[in-house]
Motif scaffolding. Structure first.
Motif, PDB file in Angstrom:
ATOM      1  N   SER A  76       0.836  -1.201   0.000  1.00  0.00           N
ATOM      2  CA  SER A  76       0.000   0.000   0.000  1.00  0.00           C
ATOM      3  C   SER A  76       0.873   1.253   0.000  1.00  0.00           C
ATOM      4  N   TRP A  77       0.238   2.393  -0.284  1.00  0.00           N
ATOM      5  CA  TRP A  77       0.964   3.663  -0.278  1.00  0.00           C
ATOM      6  C   TRP A  77       1.444   4.007   1.131  1.00  0.00           C
ATOM      7  N   PHE A  78       0.660   3.679   2.135  1.00  0.00           N
ATOM      8  CA  PHE A  78       1.080   3.949   3.516  1.00  0.00           C
ATOM      9  C   PHE A  78       2.317   3.120   3.876  1.00  0.00           C
ATOM     10  N   GLU A  79       2.319   1.851   3.477  1.00  0.00           N
ATOM     11  CA  GLU A  79       3.487   1.010   3.728  1.00  0.00           C
ATOM     12  C   GLU A  79       4.720   1.581   3.040  1.00  0.00           C
ATOM     13  N   SER A  80       4.551   2.036   1.792  1.00  0.00           N
ATOM     14  CA  SER A  80       5.693   2.580   1.060  1.00  0.00           C
ATOM     15  C   SER A  80       6.213   3.857   1.715  1.00  0.00           C
ATOM     16  N   LEU A  81       5.305   4.671   2.266  1.00  0.00           N
ATOM     17  CA  LEU A  81       5.723   5.886   2.975  1.00  0.00           C
ATOM     18  C   LEU A  81       6.579   5.538   4.185  1.00  0.00           C
TER      19      LEU A  81
ATOM     20  N   THR B 134       5.559  -3.552  -7.172  1.00  0.00           N
ATOM     21  CA  THR B 134       4.463  -2.589  -7.274  1.00  0.00           C
ATOM     22  C   THR B 134       5.098  -1.223  -7.502  1.00  0.00           C
ATOM     23  N   TRP B 135       5.105  -0.770  -8.761  1.00  0.00           N
ATOM     24  CA  TRP B 135       5.947   0.352  -9.142  1.00  0.00           C
ATOM     25  C   TRP B 135       5.584   1.674  -8.482  1.00  0.00           C
ATOM     26  N   GLY B 136       4.304   2.005  -8.421  1.00  0.00           N
ATOM     27  CA  GLY B 136       3.922   3.288  -7.836  1.00  0.00           C
ATOM     28  C   GLY B 136       4.444   3.470  -6.418  1.00  0.00           C
ATOM     29  N   PRO B 137       4.085   2.576  -5.490  1.00  0.00           N
ATOM     30  CA  PRO B 137       4.573   2.684  -4.119  1.00  0.00           C
ATOM     31  C   PRO B 137       6.092   2.578  -4.010  1.00  0.00           C
ATOM     32  N   THR B 138       6.730   1.756  -4.858  1.00  0.00           N
ATOM     33  CA  THR B 138       8.182   1.603  -4.786  1.00  0.00           C
ATOM     34  C   THR B 138       8.888   2.889  -5.187  1.00  0.00           C
TER      35      THR B 138
END
Length: 292
Positions: free
Chosen positions: A2-7, A228-232
């Motif tokens: 998820s985006w939160f995880e990537s943050l 997952t390219w966006g979050p990475t």
């Protein structure tokens, strides 16, 4: 992912990449403590490109001089004794061990080495060794009742043998829990270099290794669908911004302060992990996410 995880993982990468506490261990542990899937070696390698971009910008003047002098030394003998030209060759020499071992041990790096019990052991063992090296450096700097202070070496005194030893220390960081900066700086302190000199060479030495590793993982990722390219990419940008701030702070910190806070932190964290794994609170293994 998820985006939160990537943050969160991007912040962790940026905060810990340049401190002697092991960024790969903290990424693995953050996921484990949060109940997330292991972000994996590919995510770690790609986000490290962000932190290395911070190194390139922070040390841009040093890097520019080194590349310029090294290039001139290839065709002009007069430049071969120049300090910056020698640094270029020494970075290449110091990068050989991690290049060889990184390819040889690839399967272990993405598999067995990510066992939390190994991570905890490395945090403690390398922490203790770092503490010994720090005490030796402090004793040389301040002297003692029966001995005078001893001047420690700068990068102008760095030789091929020193570069190879630095490189071997860096290669140890292929095991999560060791810490690239922790291992190389500790090796430098044992060899008699100042904290600032050991840290500066450690950061310069990491550039080829991390960019090569990130590029290799990036090539594999482009050929597959396991990232997952966006979050990475988002995590990589966060790691860059955070990492730059940490470099600026750390280079000032090491000029006057001891590494002992990091030593005690590593030992305490390693013990906590061992206890949690022993009582089944944390699993020593984690399945890598199919999404990176």
């Amino acid at each position: 992912m998820s985006w939160f995880e990537s943050l969160i993982l991007g912040l962790v990468q940026g905060l810990t990449e340049f401190l002697p506490v092991s960024s790969s261990a903290h990424l693995r542990l953050t996921a484990a403590f949060s109940g997330w899937e292991d972000p994996g070696a590919a995510f770690t390698a790609i986000t490290q490109i962000g932190t290395e971009a911070a190194v390139l910008i922070y040390f841009r003047k040093d890097i520019g001089r080194i590349i310029s002098a090294w290039t001139r030394s290839l065709y002009d003998k007069a430049w071969r004794g120049d300090h910056d030209a020698r640094m270029g060759w020494l970075v290449i020499v110091g990068s050989i061990p991690i290049g060889v071992l990184g390819v040889t041990l690839k399967d272990q790096i993405v598999g067995p080495f990510r066992d939390l019990r190994i991570t905890a052991t490395m945090l403690i063992v390398v922490g203790i060794i770092m503490g010994v090296a720090d005490r030796i450096a402090a004793r040389d700097e301040t002297g003692g009742r029966h001995r005078a202070a001893r001047e420690r070496k700068t990068l102008k005194e760095l030789g091929v043998r020193d570069g190879l030893i630095f490189g071997i220390c860096q290669a140890m960081a292929l095991v999560p829990g060791v810490s690239r900066s922790g291992a190389t700086i500790t090796g430098g302190l044992f060899m008699g270099f100042t904290r600032e000199a050991a840290a500066r060479y450690s950061f310069l030495l990491a550039i080829p290794a991390v960019l090569a590793s990130g590029g290799y993982e990036l090539k594999d990722a482009l050929e597959g669908d396991h990232v997952t390219w966006g979050p990475t990419i988002f995590a990589t940008v966060i790691a860059f911004v955070t990492g730059y701030a940490v470099i600026a702070w750390f280079m000032k910190f090491i000029s006057t302060k001891s590494f002992m806070p990091f030593v005690w932190y590593r030992i305490a964290l390693g013990i906590v992990i061992i206890v949690l794994v022993t009582f089944g609170v944390l699993s020593p293994h984690a399945a890598e996410s199919a999404g990176g």
